[in-house]
Design a protein around this motif. Structure first.
Motif: not given
Length: 285
Positions: A70-72, A230-231, A237-238, A259-260
């Motif tokens: 997901e981070e990519k 979600v958190a 991801i962060l 992220v926000i």
């Protein structure tokens, strides 16, 4: 062996498949703890934590690879719609996994009629619902007595108390997943077992009443746990974004913005969940 059979990419394209993975992992966790530690005079006292630990061990590989994947995608997207479009399958996968956890834990817990399997969870339940008489509450519910209404707080006070507690858990989940991306699964597995113990208490440990127990607790439990997912996704991801790009790379700012957005979405979901828990759930007797 078992984790090698799970392909996160394949499952995120069919999030509902995680329901069956949740059923399998939760069932194995509870049954293995009963088989190997149920008769141990020392470790049986910690069965509730051992069940969660086994569940976490089974689920970690999936969580790790999914968050990394997901981070990519977060490095190139921006805006609420894009964030939701990219991450919705992962969030749905988490929710289906959680639903599988709750159903399997509830089924086996009630079927086996062994209150030691979720002993820590019953104590947690009693701390929330009967803080002045925890020992009496644990003793009562461990042998399957009927659930009695507790508390006399006003709806507004209860709403604020529930929302405060849920936001606290969300922050803890965020921090936990930030430190160790896949580590938030511990918080989520723990919540699944607590809900399962509550369902056992509400149904008076009767299998036929499980559907009603699920309706009562999952009507607000699904959006609530969805917010935690979600958190957890945002924290993972962060953390991965910092490790991959550092804090000076422009791709990191894309990740931070997303992220926000995810955290804002999580807070909105928690508010809706608290409203349902206070004003709708009590109507389901």
């Amino acid at each position: 062996m078992i984790e090698s059979l799970i392909n996160p990419k394949r499952l995120t394209k069919g999030p509902w498949k995680m329901f069956f993975i949740g059923l399998l992992y939760a069932s194995l966790s509870l049954l293995l703890v009963r088989l190997f530690f149920g008769s141990d005079p020392v470790l049986s006292k910690y069965s509730g934590l051992l069940v969660v630990t086994f569940c976490v061990m089974f689920t970690l590989p999936f969580m790790y690879f999914l968050i990394k994947q997901e981070e990519k995608e977060d490095e190139v997207i921006e805006g609420f719609r894009d964030v939701w479009r990219v991450h919705k399958d992962a969030i749905y996968s988490f929710v289906w996994l959680f639903v599988g956890f709750v159903i399997a834990f509830s089924f086996w817990y009630i079927l086996l009629q062994d209150s030691t399997l979720l002993n820590a969870q019953i104590e947690t339940y009693c701390m929330i619902n009967s803080p002045r008489n925890i020992e009496g509450c644990v003793s009562q519910y461990s042998i399957g007595q009927a659930l009695n209404p507790t508390g006399a707080a006003t709806s507004a006070a209860r709403f604020l108390g529930i929302l405060e507690n849920n936001v606290y858990v969300m922050i803890f989940t965020l921090i936990f997943s930030l430190i160790f991306g896949a580590g938030a699964i511990f918080v989520l597995a723990w919540n699944a077992t607590v809900i399962a113990s509550a369902i056992g208490i509400f149904t008076n440990y009767k299998l036929a009443q499980i559907p009603m127990g699920l309706v009562r607790y999952m009507i607000h439990g699904i959006p609530e746990i969805g917010a935690y997912f979600v958190a957890a996704l945002a924290g993972g991801i962060l953390g991965t974004g910092v490790m991959r790009n550092g804090i000076k790379d422009k791709r990191f700012y894309h990740v931070l913005e997303n992220v926000i957005i995810l955290l804002f979405l999580a807070v909105i979901i928690l508010i809706v969940s608290a409203v349902v828990e206070v004003y709708v759930t009590p109507l389901l007797h």
